[in-house]
Structure formats: structure tokens, C-alpha cells
Design a protein around this motif. Structure first.
Motif, short mmCIF file in Angstrom:
data_model
loop_
_atom_site.label_atom_id
_atom_site.label_comp_id
_atom_site.label_asym_id
_atom_site.label_seq_id
_atom_site.Cartn_x
_atom_site.Cartn_y
_atom_site.Cartn_z
N THR A 113 24.58 -23.24 4.48
CA THR A 113 25.52 -24.24 3.97
C THR A 113 26.69 -24.44 4.92
N GLY A 156 28.20 -11.49 0.38
CA GLY A 156 28.70 -12.03 -0.88
C GLY A 156 28.68 -10.91 -1.92
N VAL A 207 26.13 -13.67 3.86
CA VAL A 207 26.58 -15.06 3.78
C VAL A 207 26.47 -15.74 5.15
N GLU A 221 21.93 -15.85 -4.91
CA GLU A 221 23.15 -16.35 -4.28
C GLU A 221 23.03 -16.49 -2.76
N ASP A 222 22.47 -15.48 -2.08
CA ASP A 222 22.42 -15.54 -0.62
C ASP A 222 21.52 -16.67 -0.15
N LYS A 280 20.91 -19.45 -1.88
CA LYS A 280 21.59 -20.72 -2.20
C LYS A 280 22.61 -21.04 -1.12
N LYS A 281 23.24 -19.99 -0.59
CA LYS A 281 24.32 -20.20 0.39
C LYS A 281 23.80 -20.39 1.81
N ARG A 304 19.55 -25.28 5.62
CA ARG A 304 19.74 -25.18 4.17
C ARG A 304 18.60 -25.87 3.42
#
Ligand code: PRX
Length: 702
Positions: A700, A538, A553, A693-694, A696-697, A650
Motif C-alpha cells: 500500500t 504491525g 508492514v 492485516e499484513d 491487506k497492508k 498491492r
């Protein structure tokens, strides 16, 4: 180091790993006039020279830095996308380019300086002449004693000693494809790679120093051979270098007729010369295994001509290496950084490349700076994890030593601006230019970085694409995300480049699906514009054209700059008979960036116990190595699952990182989440963090 943020009267403790979340646009730093005055790349016209309109011919500039046995006809052949061919028709030898061609001018100059971990052992210099002699003799041994020839594969499982690049260059001289396995990997991990590459010869070492101890390294080879055999690959010969020739540091059995001490066989080849074999530019030079989203590591296959051209060009322009420089990259040669920027790039430029055997903080936090002072190192290259570690262990150490870096690199993970500033102000003494280089095992060399004398630095951002690389950020709907929009997306490279891997060893389909299918515009097209390379990272693109890399990601965890597949670790857990299910998630760590955390559910009737936790720890260490050691192992009553039975990593990642678990109402067993939360975080509700970010992703797309 934790720091304190003052927000609206409330005091919040923020760990270094979380600083990334609060990133703002940082101010520029500029290279000094002194640096610019001596730099290799000072002509701003380089941007035009390597612009899209001059692609692919611009890369001639890199290939022309090398000595070719036969010049190529076609710079880039795109007839079989995405299997690009570079410098087609050319013939070249990598060993000749890194050794022989420097003899006329630099034979008495140090090619390598080996720094043993014990300070009682003085550094050892290997001149270009000596390197030439030793590479030739070992190549003669490989050819005449082992019967190896071009195209054969050899696995090298060695620590950081000069005999490692000597072994690699001897292979390259013969056109033998080397597959170096990081010395810290276990015998099992090495065995799987021996089998996948079908190596008949394993090169190893009896032992080496780490943290003050002489470790038994050869012991791993027994396991490697056993595993390889189970997978259908028999190894005929094990060549064992000895840390102290004549003495054996390993207690493991020595199998007559199969195991050979190199120092006993080598005298037969004293003074022998082996003509470097002119290799096709497209002939594979080496394999480098790396983790992906399946359990099986993939062998990234790198070509001879394009790879060497790319690492030489980027070493010259981005690393600013001149022959008179003393260059020290603290990575391990067992990773791609070591291949490209300890061995092939620096040696192709006739630099002096430093190899340090041990732990950076052994015996104390001043060690690295003592080495820099003693050898008068002027280019330094390391990872954010090492920088964070050195900062924590000895914040005030660098000024105590009289060294001066002109140039420093950071690679492998995102670097927090605060850590960057310590690197700049304290390690670099405010004098050194910094490049934050983003790239991957698959790429051969740098993809994003500032050009050290031409572009200002911005803490935390890698910078624009390096010359000839055109990065772009796409969203999930194939739409380009505009610069300055502040939106994150998937960073891709629009064009091929000479350093990109050729394929995954033995698995062309996986190569296409992993890197090209996602954003391919037309599967039938032979136009490279239709085949962007998907990096699995990302990123955000600022208005000034600088890329900030946010992390993976996919299911890869970047532990201290080393790639580990979650599936690899899960498979290791499942070898413990009591374990029914395993899930591995990344958790933020102050020093290492990310570390794995393990969740296991036990088979019916099995009681949770510390003994099981020990077994799981042991299994991970044995199957992969100490670098994969989890932060915690949680034994849970059940895993959170969807109604179709899919394990929700997740949710576990959110619990491990004190993040919001998001919508869990669609789970088959939503109640289990609170149950696991208590187990992980304790009874009291904890304040939720807005994770990077990584994280959170992560998961997913499961
Ligand atoms: O996530 C990116 C991160 O490291 C990954 C590649 O790991 P590996 O193949 O082991 O190669 C490491 C050394 C080249 C990438 O997908 N990464 C690498 N460099 C950076 C980075 N993340 C942020 N900033 C970097 N400079």
C-alpha cells in the motif's frame, strides 16, 4: 489443517493461515506451581527494577551476569544518537564468558550435544573442557595459519554441527568478527555476503545430512568465491571442516594452496592455548545479514558487551535456563535465534545446548520427541512453522514419548491460538510454560514476551515488553494508539537497549533512515526519548498491556520465520533473459505462514512456456536458496500499473490471496486486473476473504 466454522447455518472451511483473522481475546493460561518453584525470575519487583525511572542502570543486572576483564564506566552513552554505546570503557571476551569461566565448576558437563540426522549415528556430547580445547586449537589455527587478528571478518557458511559454534567462539576469542551465513543459502547469496563483509577467509564444510541424504555443501564455496571476486573481494583461504574427518563428502574441486581440510591442518595446533583477547565492550562481535526492503541484504552489526549481556540476561529470565537444564532450540545457528539462543546465551549460562543436524520429521514425525526423550530435554524452543508442520505430520506423536518439558518457546511468526493450544496441551503435555517471543535480527534478543513465572500466557499474543523494553504503537501520524482501542499500528521501542545492533555494516545512513527517521521527534536531540526504534511490524495492544504482532508492514515476506526481501526475489527473476518485469507478493500458506508468489511479464516477442517458469524457479534457487522457492509463478501479459508507471504489488497480493483488490480505477491499465484474476483464480468468481492485516497492508505504500 482445515477446520470447519459454523456461521449462521453456513459451513465455511477455514485454513490455519486464516484463523488469525478470526482472533478474539483469548483466555489466560497460568504457569504451574512446579515451574514457578524452580524459576530464575520470580520476584515481581523486576518490573520496578527495570522501570523507566531506573533506565539505563537497570541493565547492570545483565552485565553483572558476565565476567569482565575491565568493568565499564558508563552504562549508556547517548552522545551520538541513534548510535548508542553500552557499557563504555568495559573490556570483555565472549569466548571466555561462554567457555573458560565454566571450567572450574562444569568442565565435565556437556556444553553441546550434537544429534546427527542419521539415527544410526549416536549423539555426541562436547563437554565444556572439550569445547575449551577445540575452541583454543581452532583459534590458534585462525591466528597462526590464516593470520587473522581482531577486527578482521570471516564468513562461516556451515550446517548445524558443533564445528559451527566452535568456529564462532574461536573467532570471538581473537576478536575476529564472524559473519555466519545460513547453510541453506546458495553460493551466490553467500558470495554477496563475503564481499560485503570483505572476508578474506571462508569457513565451510564438505557435506551434511538432510532428509536422509549426504549433501555436497562445499560445492557452494566455488560459486561464493567467484561472486565475491566479481564484487571485488578475494578470499585467500577456504577452511573445510569434514563431516567425517578423513573422508570427503564433496565432489567439488579442491584448490591447492587455497582450500584446506581443517582435520589435516589442526593437528599442528594440538593442545595450543590462545589467550582470549579483552575486547572493547563496543567492538563488533558479529555480523548477521538480513533482508530489508531493498534488494541488498544488510549486515546487522552486533557489539560484544551489550549483546552478550542482553542475551545472557534474557536467557536466564525469559528462557529460564539453569546450568543443569538440557536446552534444545531447533532454530538454525545461521539465523539470529541460533546465535543468541543456541550459542551465546545458553553457553554464557553454562547450560547444555542441543544441536540437531537435520529435518525435524526425518525419518518420521516422532523424531523430535524421540530426541527429547533420549536427551531428557527440558527446555524446547521452536517456530510456529515447525509446530504447524509437526502437528500436521504427527498430531498424536508427542504422548508416545517419555519426555517432560518445563518450558517452551515460540518465535519468528505469529502463532494461531489453535496451534498454540496444541503446543501447550500435546507437546508440552499441559506441564510446560510457553513464551511467545517477539524480536528481530536487528534486536539481539527478545523484545516482547511474558515473564514465564510471573505473567499469565495468552495464546497468540507475545505479551508485554520484556524487562527494560518500553514498546509503543504509533499510527501513521505519530500519534500513540491507546491500549485496548483494538486499532493496529506500527510497533516501536521507545528506548535503546544493550542488544540493539550498532549499525548496518558499512552503511550508517541506511541504519538511521531504516529504523529511526520515521518516528524521530528531533534530529538534533541527544535525548533517547526522541529516538523511538521503528520495527516495521504491525501490532495491536490489548487493554492488559499484551502486544499481538500482526506481521511486517514493509516489503519483507516472513517465510516459515525466515526473512526474505521481495526485491531480492525480484532481482533473481530478472536475471532470466526472457523476463521483462517481475513482482513478488506474499501469499498465505497453511504451514509456512507466508510464501512468495511470483508474477512475471515477458519481453516482447517471447512466448510463455513451462521452460521459462523452470528457469525462473532455478534462478531463485540459485541466487537465494530453496527457502525462497515460490508457491506459483504466474506469467502475465502485463503488470497492473499506475499512470506514472509504478507497479501495483498491492493488487497482485489481493489477487493471490482472494482479497478485495480495492480501487483500481486509477490504474493506467485497469482491464488487466480481470485478466490476471482469471489466470490466477480461474474463470469463476471466488469468494473474497478478509485477509490478515499484513497482507491487506502489503504494497500500500508503493
Ligand atoms: O515480523 C516479525 C516476525 O519476524 C520478524 C523478524 O524476523 P527475523 O529478523 O528473521 O528474526 C526472527 C527471529 C527473531 C519480525 O519483524 N516475528 C518474530 N517473532 C515473532 C514475529 N511475529 C510474531 N510473533 C513473534 N513472536
Amino acid at each position: 489443517m482445515a477446520r470447519t466454522l459454523q456461521t449462521q447455518g453456513a459451513v465455511i472451511e477455514t485454513s490455519e493461515a486464516q484463523i488469525a483473522v478470526h482472533w478474539r481475546e483469548e483466555e489466560y493460561y497460568y504457569p504451574s506451581a512446579k515451574f514457578v518453584g524452580q524459576a530464575n525470575l520470580t520476584d515481581p519487583n523486576v518490573v520496578e527494577r527495570f522501570s523507566e525511572k531506573n533506565f539505563p542502570e537497570c541493565f547492570r543486572e545483565y552485565a553483572d551476569m558476565l565476567s569482565w576483564d575491565q568493568y565499564w564506566q558508563t552504562t549508556l552513552d547517548t552522545s551520538d544518537p541513534p548510535f548508542w554505546k553500552w557499557f563504555v570503557g568495559g573490556k570483555i571476551n565472549a569466548s571466555y564468558n561462554c567457555v573458560d569461566r565454566h571450567l572450574a565448576k562444569y568442565k565435565n558437563k556437556a556444553a553441546l550435544i550434537f544429534v546427527p540426522e542419521p539415527e544410526s549415528e549416536a549423539p555426541v556430547s562436547v563437554t565444556y573442557r572439550e569445547l575449551y580445547v577445540r575452541v583454543n586449537e581452532f583459534a590458534a589455527l585462525l591466528r597462526d595459519f590464516c593470520g587473522l587478528k581482531s577486527g578482521d571478518r570471516v564468513t562461516i557458511h556451515m550446517p548445524m554441527v558443533p564445528e559451527l559454534p566452535i568456529s564462532m567462539l574461536a573467532c570471538a576469542r581473537l576478536g575476529v568478527i564472524h559473519s555466519v551465513v545460513f547453510g541453506g543459502f546458495s553460493g551466490e547469496a553467500c558470495g554477496m555476503r563475503v564481499a560485503d563483509s570483505q572476508s578474506q577467509v571462508l569457513i565451510t564444510m564438505d557435506g551434511y545430512y538432510r532428509n536422509g541424504k549426504l549433501l555436497d555443501h562445499k560445492a557452494a564455496s566455488e560459486i561464493s568465491l567467484e561472486i565475491a571476486k566479481k564484487e571485488g573481494q578475494t578470499v585467500d583461504k577456504v577452511l573445510v571442516w569434514r563431516r567425517h574427518p578423513g573422508k570427503n563428502a564433496s565432489a567439488s574441486p579442491f584448490v591447492k594452496g587455497r582450500d584446506f581440510f581443517v582435520d589435516e591442518v589442526l593437528p599442528k595446533y594440538a593442545g595450543e592455548l590462545v589467550a582470549p583477547v579483552p575486547m572493547d565492550a563496543e567492538a563488533p562481535l558479529f555480523l548477521m545479514y538480513t533482508s530489508g526492503s531493498t534488494g541488498k541484504p544488510k549486515g546487522c552489526q552486533h557489539r560484544t558487551g551489550g549483546y552478550l549481556a542482553y542475551v545472557t540476561g534474557t536467557s536466564k529470565y525469559i528462557q529460564d535456563i539453569h546450568p543443569e537444564d538440557v536446552y534444545w532450540c531447533m532454530a538454525d545457528i545461521g539465523w539470529i535465534t541460533g546465535h543468541s539462543y543456541i550459542v551465546y546465551g545458553p553457553l554464557a549460562l553454562a547450560a547444555t545446548s542441543v544441536i540437531y543436524e537435520g529435518v525435524p520429521t526425518y525419518p518420521d514425525a516422532g523424531r523430535v520427541w524421540r530426541i527429547a526423550e533420549r536427551l531428557d530435554v527440558n527446555i524446547f524452543h521452536t517456530s510456529p512453522t515447525a509446530i504447524r508442520m509437526l502437528r500436521k505430520a504427527g498430531h498424536d506423536e508427542p504422548p508416545k514419548y517419555n519426555y517432560h518439558f518445563k518450558h517452551m518457546t515460540t518465535v519468528g511468526e505469529p502463532i494461531e491460538p489453535e496451534v498454540w493450544r496444541w503446543y501447550h496441551d500435546t507437546v508440552g503435555k499441559g506441564e510446560a510454560v510457553i513464551v511467545d517471543t517477539w524480536w528481530q535480527t536487528e534486536n539481539g534478543g527478545f523484545l516482547c514476551s511474558t515473564k514465564p513465572a510471573l505473567d499469565p500466557m495468552k495464546p497468540g499474543s507475545a505479551g508485554p515488553g520484556v524487562p527494560g523494553i518500553f514498546p509503543v504503537i504509533y499510527d501513521e501520524n505519530n500519534q500513540e494508539i491507546a491500549a485496548g482501542s483494538g486499532k493496529a499500528g506500527n510497533i516501536c521501542i521507545r528506548n535503546p537497549w544493550p542488544g540493539i545492533m550498532q549499525t548496518i555494516w558499512g552503511d550508517h545512513d541506511r541504519f538511521v533512515t531504516q529504523y529511526y527517521t520515521k518516528y524521530c521527534k528531533n534530529r538534533n536531540s541527544k535525548d533517547w526519548h526522541d529516538w523511538p526504534y521503528f520495527a516495521s511490524d504491525g501490532a495491536v495492544l490489548a487493554a492488559d498491556g499484551y502486544f499481538r504482532i500482526l506481521g511486517r508492514v514493509d516489503d519483507v515476506i516472513n517465510v516459515a520465520g525466515h526473512r526474505l526481501g521481495t526485491k531480492e526475489i525480484e532481482s533473481a527473476c530478472l536475471t532470466v533473459p526472457e523476463v521483462a518485469e517481475a513482482a513478488v507478493v506474499p501469499v498465505a500458506d497453511e504451514i509456512k505462514g507466508r510464501v512468495p508468489e511470483v508474477y512475471i511479464a515477458l519481453k516482447p516477442g517471447v512466448q510463455a512456456s513451462p521452460a521459462i517458469v523452470d528457469k525462473v524457479n532455478k534462478a531463485i534457487e540459485t541466487m537465494i536458496g530453496k527457502i525462497a522457492r515460490p508457491k506459483h509463478i504466474h506469467i502475465v501479459p502485463d503488470m497492473p500499473k499506475t499512470r506514472s508507471g509504478k507497479l501495483m504489488r498491492r493488487v497482485l497480493a489481493a489477487l493471490s490471496n482472494n482479497m478485495n483488490t480495492g480501487d483500481i480505477s486509477t490504474l493506467a491499465n485497469p482491464d488487466i486486473v480481470e485478466n490476471i484474476r482469471e489466470l490466477v483464480q480461474g474463470k469463476e468468481a471466488v469468494a473474497l476473504a478478509d485477509g490478515p492485516e499484513d497482507l491487506k497492508k502489503f504494497g500500500t505504500e508503493d
